[in-house]
Design an enzyme around this catalytic site. Structure first.
Site, PDB file in Angstrom:
ATOM      1  N   TRP A  63       0.837  -1.211   0.000  1.00 28.24           N
ATOM      2  CA  TRP A  63       0.000   0.000   0.000  1.00 28.24           C
ATOM      3  C   TRP A  63       0.868   1.255   0.000  1.00 28.24           C
ATOM      4  O   TRP A  63       0.389   2.354  -0.239  1.00 28.24           O
ATOM      5  CB  TRP A  63      -0.975  -0.011   1.180  1.00 28.24           C
ATOM      6  CG  TRP A  63      -0.362   0.192   2.556  1.00 28.24           C
ATOM      7  CD1 TRP A  63       0.773  -0.388   3.038  1.00 28.24           C
ATOM      8  CD2 TRP A  63      -0.852   1.024   3.607  1.00 28.24           C
ATOM      9  NE1 TRP A  63       1.011   0.016   4.337  1.00 28.24           N
ATOM     10  CE2 TRP A  63       0.027   0.875   4.717  1.00 28.24           C
ATOM     11  CE3 TRP A  63      -1.956   1.861   3.747  1.00 28.24           C
ATOM     12  CZ2 TRP A  63      -0.170   1.546   5.926  1.00 28.24           C
ATOM     13  CZ3 TRP A  63      -2.154   2.532   4.951  1.00 28.24           C
ATOM     14  CH2 TRP A  63      -1.261   2.366   6.014  1.00 28.24           C
ATOM     15  N   ASP A  64       2.159   1.063   0.263  1.00 30.89           N
ATOM     16  CA  ASP A  64       3.101   2.186   0.229  1.00 30.89           C
ATOM     17  C   ASP A  64       2.951   2.965  -1.080  1.00 30.89           C
ATOM     18  O   ASP A  64       3.074   4.184  -1.111  1.00 30.89           O
ATOM     19  CB  ASP A  64       4.550   1.666   0.311  1.00 30.89           C
ATOM     20  CG  ASP A  64       4.818   0.803   1.528  1.00 30.89           C
ATOM     21  OD1 ASP A  64       3.923   0.025   1.896  1.00 30.89           O
ATOM     22  OD2 ASP A  64       5.921   0.881   2.090  1.00 30.89           O
ATOM     23  N   GLU A 106       1.182  -2.875  12.566  1.00 29.56           N
ATOM     24  CA  GLU A 106       1.465  -4.312  12.521  1.00 29.56           C
ATOM     25  C   GLU A 106       2.023  -4.870  13.832  1.00 29.56           C
ATOM     26  O   GLU A 106       2.356  -6.050  13.901  1.00 29.56           O
ATOM     27  CB  GLU A 106       2.435  -4.610  11.373  1.00 29.56           C
ATOM     28  CG  GLU A 106       1.813  -4.351  10.021  1.00 29.56           C
ATOM     29  CD  GLU A 106       2.790  -4.552   8.869  1.00 29.56           C
ATOM     30  OE1 GLU A 106       3.998  -4.681   9.116  1.00 29.56           O
ATOM     31  OE2 GLU A 106       2.323  -4.558   7.713  1.00 29.56           O
ATOM     32  N   LYS A 165       3.087   0.600  16.011  1.00 23.37           N
ATOM     33  CA  LYS A 165       4.238   0.736  15.121  1.00 23.37           C
ATOM     34  C   LYS A 165       4.110   1.968  14.232  1.00 23.37           C
ATOM     35  O   LYS A 165       5.098   2.553  13.815  1.00 23.37           O
ATOM     36  CB  LYS A 165       4.305  -0.540  14.273  1.00 23.37           C
ATOM     37  CG  LYS A 165       5.448  -0.631  13.299  1.00 23.37           C
ATOM     38  CD  LYS A 165       5.414  -1.976  12.573  1.00 23.37           C
ATOM     39  CE  LYS A 165       6.403  -2.039  11.439  1.00 23.37           C
ATOM     40  NZ  LYS A 165       6.271  -3.263  10.651  1.00 23.37           N
ATOM     41  N   GLN A 166       2.871   2.337  13.929  1.00 22.34           N
ATOM     42  CA  GLN A 166       2.651   3.465  13.025  1.00 22.34           C
ATOM     43  C   GLN A 166       1.209   3.938  13.199  1.00 22.34           C
ATOM     44  O   GLN A 166       0.361   3.190  13.680  1.00 22.34           O
ATOM     45  CB  GLN A 166       2.904   3.058  11.584  1.00 22.34           C
ATOM     46  CG  GLN A 166       1.977   1.986  11.050  1.00 22.34           C
ATOM     47  CD  GLN A 166       2.626   1.189   9.934  1.00 22.34           C
ATOM     48  OE1 GLN A 166       3.318   0.209  10.187  1.00 22.34           O
ATOM     49  NE2 GLN A 166       2.422   1.598   8.699  1.00 22.34           N
TER      50      GLN A 166
HETATM   51  C1  BGC Z   1       4.955  -1.487   7.466  1.00 19.98           C
HETATM   52  C2  BGC Z   1       3.893  -1.577   6.375  1.00 19.98           C
HETATM   53  C3  BGC Z   1       4.550  -1.342   5.049  1.00 19.98           C
HETATM   54  C4  BGC Z   1       5.704  -2.292   4.825  1.00 19.98           C
HETATM   55  C5  BGC Z   1       6.472  -2.003   3.556  1.00 19.98           C
HETATM   56  C6  BGC Z   1       6.032  -2.490   7.159  1.00 19.98           C
HETATM   57  O1  BGC Z   1       7.054  -2.406   8.111  1.00 19.98           O
HETATM   58  O2  BGC Z   1       4.377  -1.740   8.728  1.00 19.98           O
HETATM   59  O3  BGC Z   1       2.891  -0.603   6.595  1.00 19.98           O
HETATM   60  O4  BGC Z   1       3.614  -1.478   4.032  1.00 19.98           O
HETATM   61  O5  BGC Z   1       6.603  -2.190   5.901  1.00 19.98           O
HETATM   62  O6  BGC Z   1       7.076  -0.747   3.639  1.00 19.98           O
END
Ligand code: BGC
Length: 734
Positions: free
Chosen positions: A335-336, A477, A589-590
């Site tokens: 989704w980035d 995550e 985490k985010q």
């Molecule tokens: C993040 C995800 C992201 C992925 C790729 C993960 O560490 O939590 O949101 O899509 O990295 O960058």
């Protein structure tokens, strides 16, 4: 040409220990391919890589990755019989400069050999933005204090691997009569690659040469003599084609170097159109910041990295989470792309955004297959995506804290919000461009299939009388296997509602097309009613008394720990507590709820926004959590008028790769962070808001910024915003 320091990234020392980081930073490319900033002569421990967009190959067991292409960069110099290497002899001067304005990488070296001979060397290289199949490097070699010989070896090395795994099989080669080519093919996906090279050596004395036809490593050799102070010119130009581009890639590569089309030396011939193409890119997207040189360079660096990863001529590829600049995530797209990188393209280079969105459209069948295999209807897009749209997330990987253990990765199974993110990006593109045709012909089908997935994935909770999404992973995550992640639920609802409205719109605009969709996708009234029913009854955990949205069911009951008490630390909270341990505490985490507030602001009033910002900001692992976090955090802080917070988060995002904040920049550029930096400047500090009616600007510049200028396109019209400056700060309709 003197490079402007606000347009350059440089290093003044040869540091073998941080060479992988430097290779990522000094990546050059043109969207067709990218080459990490390894040095021509090669060093132990390097990650010498050229990735060609879309050239994936399989590895055991059912994984696919971008295949490191045979090396076009290789160039060895023998100076009076001594091999030029920086890890021998003495470095008297060293500088590498990447000119972001033109994608030119330059290395200036003064080197004293073990025998005590001093030579000046000026290396330069670029991959043409005007003709993406052409790559060129040149070196000027000047002995300072000796008369001697220069011998140049320039090869095409097919004996390359992806950190151990070899993807290429040899088909043919030549290295004679000045002709150098290599023909290879990926082992499993059978993508053919044709590479042809031409080596030019010129200087005051006669030139001699021959070729070495070493298997899988054809090499041309040229020799000459030099007096002290005399300069020899070495140039290697390489053409690259794959069977994804043309039916006969080798012929195309060889024809590309025909002296009738490409004179020798070729540098000036290639440079002019290349520099012009870059000028055009920057004219469409440059951002200027006065009063903060670090931010200025970081923004341009981020945009440069996105631009060299962007497909300009190919709508069957996306941009991987690590762009085209490293092995991280094997080149897979997440989704980035849609949420973090795409807005930059949507608003400045909509043609590129269209290609990226088309990639998802072309991969609908893969997404349909994934839904079907999981027992659902419609299209479930993969969490990690390569060339087919099927899921390519590895299910088991070595645990980062102890590589002797394996960890089950659940994201490919249950991080399902990705499908809605694609719909969101489609809408954002549609709103910004007004490209109805694209929405009618491609976007709508994606939308309908994703809505259908959500309706079939929803579960009815009889006792609570609501629809739920159980066993998911939201953006954060640190917590997996959760029920009713607010972000996921809200986006399921948003997709279902928007898809219904979209169908009405298609019906109005093009009744025949709508009828075709209904028939082809078998969209009947019962299903449309279900979409509506599910949307109305999806659970969304909002507490009116506090204004808080619970990130997922039971989140508030997880242990609340004091993040400040864990300082100083150099690791993520998940790294410190372990995967299970982090699952039990509230640290995220985010941004998750805040991410929702960013993307769907209509769900939050002012009070609720402040409440959620305060609550979740205190519980986020800003420094070592996800690199996707800081830019979003910065935007939300701007919207709430928290200027100092905003800058702190922004600069964290801006430094992600330049300063290697997480220690993993060697794996490749954090593409989402790069895209997030643009969004933080434009949507955060720059205050741009866009909707169907138009756009408005409510700036929130950091106190020390004297001026910010950015540009974007709205419905085909270029807009330039100059802050502080005179308005109007909105389109007429808004
Ligand atoms: C993040 C995800 C992201 C992925 C790729 C993960 O560490 O939590 O949101 O899509 O990295 O960058």
């Amino acid at each position: 040409m003197q490079a402007d320091s606000l347009w350059t990234v440089s290093e003044d020392q040869f540091e073998p220990k941080r060479q992988n980081h430097a290779e990522t930073v000094f990546t050059t490319g043109n969207g067709y391919l990218s080459t990490r900033g390894a040095m021509e002569e090669g060093y132990p421990g390097e990650r010498r890589t050229t990735f060609i967009s879309g050239v994936f190959d399989d590895i055991p067991i059912s994984l696919t990755e971008l295949a490191n292409a045979p090396d076009w960069l290789e160039l060895h110099l023998l100076l009076s019989g001594e091999v030029f290497r920086l890890d021998q002899g003495e470095i008297l001067g060293f500088q590498r400069v990447l000119d972001l304005r033109t994608g030119l990488l330059r290395r200036s070296v003064r080197w004293r050999s073990p025998m005590g001979r001093t030579t000046r060397l000026e290396f330069e290289r670029f991959s043409s933005l005007a003709d993406p199949h052409l790559n060129i490097l040149r070196v000027r070699v000047t002995p300072e204090d000796y008369a001697g010989t220069l011998e140049v070896h320039a090869g095409l090395n097919g004996d390359v691997d992806n950190e151990g795994f070899k993807h290429w099989e040899w088909l043919g080669q030549a290295a004679h009569n000045g002709s150098l080519w290599l023909h290879t093919r990926t082992r499993k996906t059978h993508i053919e690659l044709g590479q042809a090279a031409r080596l030019t050596l010129s200087g005051p004395a006669p030139i001699q040469g021959d070729g070495w036809d070493v298997h899988n490593h054809p090499t041309l050799v040229r020799r000459t003599a030099l007096q002290p102070g005399q300069t020899a010119y070495v140039e290697k130009v390489v053409a690259v084609y794959t069977s994804r581009d043309v039916p006969q890639p080798l012929n195309a590569a060889r024809a590309g170097l025909d002296p009738a089309v490409l004179p020798s030396p070729a540098w000036d011939h290639l440079w002019e159109p290349h520099a012009k193409a870059w000028e055009k890119e920057w004219a469409a997207c440059d951002v200027t910041i006065e009063g903060d040189d670090e931010a200025q360079i970081a923004v341009r660096f981020s945009l440069y990295q996105l631009l060299i990863a962007a497909p300009r001529r190919d709508e069957r590829v996306s941009i991987g989470a690590k762009t085209l600049s490293g092995y991280g995530y094997r080149g897979h797209a997440f989704w980035d792309t849609e949420i973090f990188m795409l807005p930059f393209f949507t608003y400045t280079r909509p043609e590129i955004a269209r290609n990226l969105l088309s990639y998802r459209y072309h991969n609908l069948d893969g997404a349909r297959k994934k839904a079907r295999n999981n027992g659902f209807k419609g299209a479930q897009f993969p969490w990690e995506s390569a060339s087919t749209g099927e899921e390519v997330t590895p299910t088991w990987v070595p645990y980062f804290a102890d590589p002797t253990k394996m960890v089950r990765i659940w994201t490919g199974d249950i991080e399902i919000h990705i499908s809605a993110m694609i719909c969101f990006a489609l809408c954002q593109y549609w709103t910004a461009t007004g490209d109805d045709e694209f929405m009618l012909q491609r976007g709508a089908e994606v939308f309908f299939e994703v809505a259908r997935f959500w309706a079939s994935r929803a579960e009815w909770n009889k006792s609570a009388e609501r629809y739920e999404f159980r066993d998911v992973i939201g953006p954060d995550e640190n917590h997996d296997h959760v029920d009713n992640n607010a972000f996921t639920n809200a986006f399921a609802r948003w997709t279902l509602r928007t898809a219904r409205r979209l169908l009405d719109w298609v019906e109005q605009r093009d009744p025949a097309l709508a009828a075709d969709y209904r028939a082809r996708l078998q969209l009947d009234e019962a299903e449309l009613t279900l979409w509506q029913k599910v949307a109305e009854k999806i659970y969304f955990a909002y507490d009116p008394s506090t204004g808080l949205v619970e990130q997922f069911e039971g989140y508030f009951q997880r242990r609340d720990i004091d993040l400040a008490a864990m300082e100083p630390r150099t690791e993520s909270v998940q790294g410190l507590l372990g995967i299970e341990g982090a699952n039990l505490v509230q640290v995220i985490k985010q941004p998750d709820v805040l991410m929702l507030a960013y993307l769907l602001p209509e769900l939050f009033d002012e009070r609720s926004l402040h409440a959620n910002y305060d609550y979740y900001t205190a519980r986020t692992d800003h420094t070592y959590g996800s690199s996707l976090g800081p830019s979003i955090q910065a935007i939300m802080a701007c919207r709430l008028g928290r200027q100092e917070d905003a800058y702190e988060h922004f600069i964290r995002a801006a430094r992600a790769d330049l300063r290697d904040v997480r220690g993993n920049a060697g794996d490749g550029i954090h593409g989402a962070s790069a895209g997030g930096v643009w969004q933080a400047v434009v949507f955060g500090f720059g205050g741009l808001r866009v909707n169907e009616k138009g756009w408005t600007v409510q700036p929130h510049l950091p106190a020390h910024w004297k001026r910010l200028t950015y540009r974007f396109k709205f419905r085909g019209q270029e807009q330039v915003i100059d802050l502080p400056g005179k308005g109007p700060f909105s389109s007429e309709e808004a």
